[in-house]
Design a protein around this motif. Structure first.
Motif, mmCIF file in Angstrom:
data_model
loop_
_atom_site.group_PDB
_atom_site.id
_atom_site.type_symbol
_atom_site.label_atom_id
_atom_site.label_comp_id
_atom_site.label_asym_id
_atom_site.label_seq_id
_atom_site.Cartn_x
_atom_site.Cartn_y
_atom_site.Cartn_z
ATOM 1 N N GLY A 13 0.711 -1.278 -0.096
ATOM 2 C CA GLY A 13 -0.043 -0.098 0.155
ATOM 3 C C GLY A 13 0.632 1.247 0.150
ATOM 4 N N VAL A 14 1.996 1.286 -0.275
ATOM 5 C CA VAL A 14 2.804 2.482 -0.203
ATOM 6 C C VAL A 14 3.367 3.001 -1.570
ATOM 7 C CG1 VAL A 14 3.554 1.807 2.150
ATOM 8 C CG2 VAL A 14 5.242 1.317 0.228
ATOM 9 N N LYS A 15 3.217 2.527 -2.288
ATOM 10 C CA LYS A 15 3.643 2.878 -3.800
ATOM 11 C C LYS A 15 2.714 2.359 -4.892
ATOM 12 C CE LYS A 15 7.338 -0.410 -4.191
ATOM 13 N NZ LYS A 15 8.932 -0.548 -4.571
ATOM 14 N N GLY A 18 -1.163 0.422 -5.210
ATOM 15 C CA GLY A 18 -1.430 0.519 -3.563
ATOM 16 C C GLY A 18 -1.518 1.902 -3.024
ATOM 17 N N ALA A 19 -0.549 2.691 -3.396
ATOM 18 C CA ALA A 19 -0.682 4.166 -2.835
ATOM 19 C C ALA A 19 -1.719 4.930 -3.339
ATOM 20 C CB ALA A 19 0.627 4.866 -3.164
ATOM 21 N N GLN A 20 -2.067 4.759 -4.532
ATOM 22 C CA GLN A 20 -3.300 5.375 -5.169
ATOM 23 C C GLN A 20 -4.555 4.946 -4.244
ATOM 24 O OE1 GLN A 20 -2.435 8.016 -7.182
ATOM 25 N NE2 GLN A 20 -4.786 8.592 -7.175
ATOM 26 N N ILE A 21 -4.508 3.717 -4.218
ATOM 27 C CA ILE A 21 -5.686 3.243 -3.513
ATOM 28 C C ILE A 21 -5.858 3.828 -1.867
ATOM 29 C CG2 ILE A 21 -6.916 1.193 -2.455
ATOM 30 C CD1 ILE A 21 -5.809 -0.385 -4.713
ATOM 31 N N ALA A 22 -4.683 4.015 -1.426
ATOM 32 C CA ALA A 22 -4.709 4.682 0.050
ATOM 33 C C ALA A 22 -5.172 6.311 -0.205
ATOM 34 C CB ALA A 22 -3.187 4.644 0.409
ATOM 35 N N ALA A 33 -3.805 1.360 7.300
ATOM 36 C CA ALA A 33 -2.956 0.342 7.706
ATOM 37 C C ALA A 33 -2.206 -0.090 6.359
ATOM 38 C CB ALA A 33 -3.409 -0.746 8.594
ATOM 39 N N LEU A 34 -0.960 0.300 6.141
ATOM 40 C CA LEU A 34 -0.374 0.262 4.950
ATOM 41 C C LEU A 34 0.749 -0.705 5.132
ATOM 42 C CD1 LEU A 34 -0.315 3.941 3.631
ATOM 43 C CD2 LEU A 34 -2.075 2.076 3.336
ATOM 44 N N ASP A 44 9.378 5.166 0.685
ATOM 45 C CA ASP A 44 7.871 5.194 0.016
ATOM 46 C C ASP A 44 6.887 5.595 1.183
ATOM 47 O OD1 ASP A 44 8.546 5.370 -2.798
ATOM 48 O OD2 ASP A 44 9.208 2.953 -2.404
ATOM 49 N N ALA A 45 7.059 4.331 2.022
ATOM 50 C CA ALA A 45 6.162 4.440 3.233
ATOM 51 C C ALA A 45 6.196 5.614 3.832
ATOM 52 C CB ALA A 45 6.621 3.172 4.154
#
Length: 247
Positions: A13-15, A18-22, A33-34, A44-45
């Motif tokens: 979830g950090v790039k 996943g990051a765009q979904i976050a 929670a990533l 990236d996190a």
């Protein structure tokens, strides 16, 4: 804020996607929670956490999820930090493009450990921990709707997830938890390019609407929709690929 107060666990979830979904879920009010896989993604996190923690609670977790114990630990850690889990989005995946005659046993085992085993145990822990009326979403691939060479181990290791999802959605119907897959087309991220020649990239683009690859911005809103207005959709694989495949 349709997801205000909800807790979303996003693996990978950090790039990239996943990051765009976050970002999409945070904009709707979800706390995050990533998860990320390796120490190389720590920067990236940190960036995503700094970007989003002004509006929602964000905690990051590192771990290799190819063992059941590691997946269990991730869910336990998230429950400890947030007190609940309402949404799980699994974006973990690995691509391999090779003729089957060149694929080693080690490569086969790695592909299935990441694309199939991890997905299974994320679904298992999500089924245990996600709150009633929750959402579980797995990112698969549009190649599940296409016959193509060289991606045999990739598409093959993603294929079982469709069947996992169908079974789990039936098991969780009484708790009103929806369970779905999203199957993007070839996506314009660093995940895509290493195994493709320039000619292959152009071929993939030519098969998508508008002559382009899928963007993370095409997929993240679909995740948000499934977590909000799309509650009645369950047990499905949504092929969101600009016509790359017609299934």
């Amino acid at each position: 804020m349709a997801l205000d107060g909800k807790v979303a666990l996003i693996t990978g979830g950090v790039k990239n996607l996943g990051a765009q979904i976050a970002r999409e879920l945070a904009a709707s009010g979800a706390n995050l929670a990533l998860h990320y896989h390796s120490s190389s993604s720590q920067s990236d996190a940190a960036k995503v956490e700094a970007e989003l923690q002004q509006s929602v609670k964000v905690v990051t977790y590192q771990g290799n999820l190819t063992s059941a114990a590691a997946v269990t630990k991730l869910f336990e850690d998230v429950n400890r930090d947030f007190g609940k889990i309402d949404i799980v989005v699994n974006t973990v995946g690995k691509v391999l493009k090779k003729p089957i005659t060149e694929i080693t046993e080690e490569e086969y085992d790695t592909m299935f450990a990441i694309n199939s085993k991890t997905a299974f145990f994320v679904l298992k822990e999500a089924a245990k921990h996600v709150s009633d009326d929750g959402k579980i979403i797995t990112i698969v691939t549009a190649l599940l709707g296409a016959f193509t060479g060289y991606y045999t181990s990739y598409a093959g290791s993603k294929a079982p997830v469709e069947h996992f999802t169908r079974g789990v959605c039936k098991e969780l119907q009484s708790r009103r938890i929806s369970v779905n897959n999203i199957a993007p087309g070839p996506m314009d991220t660093p995940f895509f390019y290493p195994q493709e020649s320039p000619e292959a990239v152009e071929f993939h683009k030519a098969n998508g609407m508008g002559g382009r690859l899928t963007l993370v911005q095409d997929i993240a809103p679909i995740v948000r929709f499934l977590c909000t207005e799309g509650t009645w959709i369950t047990g499905q694989t949504i092929f969101a690929n600009g016509g790359y495949t017609t299934r």
